[in-house]
Design an enzyme around this catalytic site. Sequence first.
Site, mmCIF file in Angstrom:
data_model
loop_
_atom_site.group_PDB
_atom_site.id
_atom_site.type_symbol
_atom_site.label_atom_id
_atom_site.label_comp_id
_atom_site.label_asym_id
_atom_site.label_seq_id
_atom_site.Cartn_x
_atom_site.Cartn_y
_atom_site.Cartn_z
ATOM 1 N N PRO A 109 0.692 -1.242 0.067
ATOM 2 C CA PRO A 109 -0.156 -0.145 0.167
ATOM 3 C C PRO A 109 0.848 1.326 0.076
ATOM 4 O O PRO A 109 0.188 2.428 -0.272
ATOM 5 C CB PRO A 109 -0.784 -0.240 1.174
ATOM 6 C CG PRO A 109 -0.660 -1.623 1.480
ATOM 7 C CD PRO A 109 0.537 -2.202 1.118
ATOM 8 N N GLU A 114 1.503 -9.287 7.711
ATOM 9 C CA GLU A 114 1.579 -7.780 8.040
ATOM 10 C C GLU A 114 2.852 -7.131 6.906
ATOM 11 O O GLU A 114 3.011 -6.099 7.025
ATOM 12 C CB GLU A 114 2.241 -7.436 9.593
ATOM 13 C CG GLU A 114 1.087 -7.939 10.440
ATOM 14 C CD GLU A 114 -0.082 -6.998 10.220
ATOM 15 O OE1 GLU A 114 0.208 -5.619 10.395
ATOM 16 O OE2 GLU A 114 -1.139 -7.518 10.203
#
Length: 257
Positions: free
Chosen positions: A93, A120
């Site tokens: 992201p 993660e």
Amino acid sequence: MRFDVVTLFPDLFAPFLTQGITRRAYESGQVDVKLWNLRDHAEGTYRRVDDRPFGGGPGMVMLAEPLERALGAVASARADAGALAGPVVLFTPTGRRIDQALVREWAGGPGATLLCGRYEGIDQRVIDRHVDVELSLGDFVLSGGELPALTLLDAIARLMPGVLGDEQSHLQDSFEQGLLDCPHYSRPELLATPEGELPVPPVLLSGHHRDIARWRREQSLALTARRRPDLIAAARAAGRLTKADEKFLASLDSGTL
């Protein structure tokens, strides 16, 4: 061009690479995709590829050592095959958003190594040592990098010669000219609905190619102005709008159309 994909889920790619019109790019070798299962480069009975993060917190982090071994194997295989090294890409992201300009640029390049993270994320030391480019699909979070990798491969594959039925098709796509695409219609000329018959815009049946081209351009401008005014501003700054375009846009603003 060659793309090496490092992933925990190589089976996600196989159907995609053999279905649809873009399969022509893969079958012809124009876009050569090699899949690397990260677990093949993990050690121990369970081939573990993740562990808890230092400092605590939720989730798991992909381990550095399996990734180091996988990327080393990819680099060696590319060298043995005579392929250019190409960049190592991580889908995250925090990366640059993928757009058509990037796709066009990469469609003429040597390919890349696509690193599909999970959990993660991956150990930052691997990013610091190996990753050249970070890319993102948008401002949202996915479960992993496989979907962005598939998206990038599809966007590149459709630009390869002989993949689309009409070599000019992609030139009319959204973003190719800096604008959104215009509406499209096909048979029947009158669509029967409970609300009545819906016709095709008459200009598309007129046979006047100049009028049709202008209608399509105006529809593209109107749609872009309504939904993506930032693209209109960018096209104006780049000098891609004609006087006729500006006149039409002014008529939209004034409501005189």
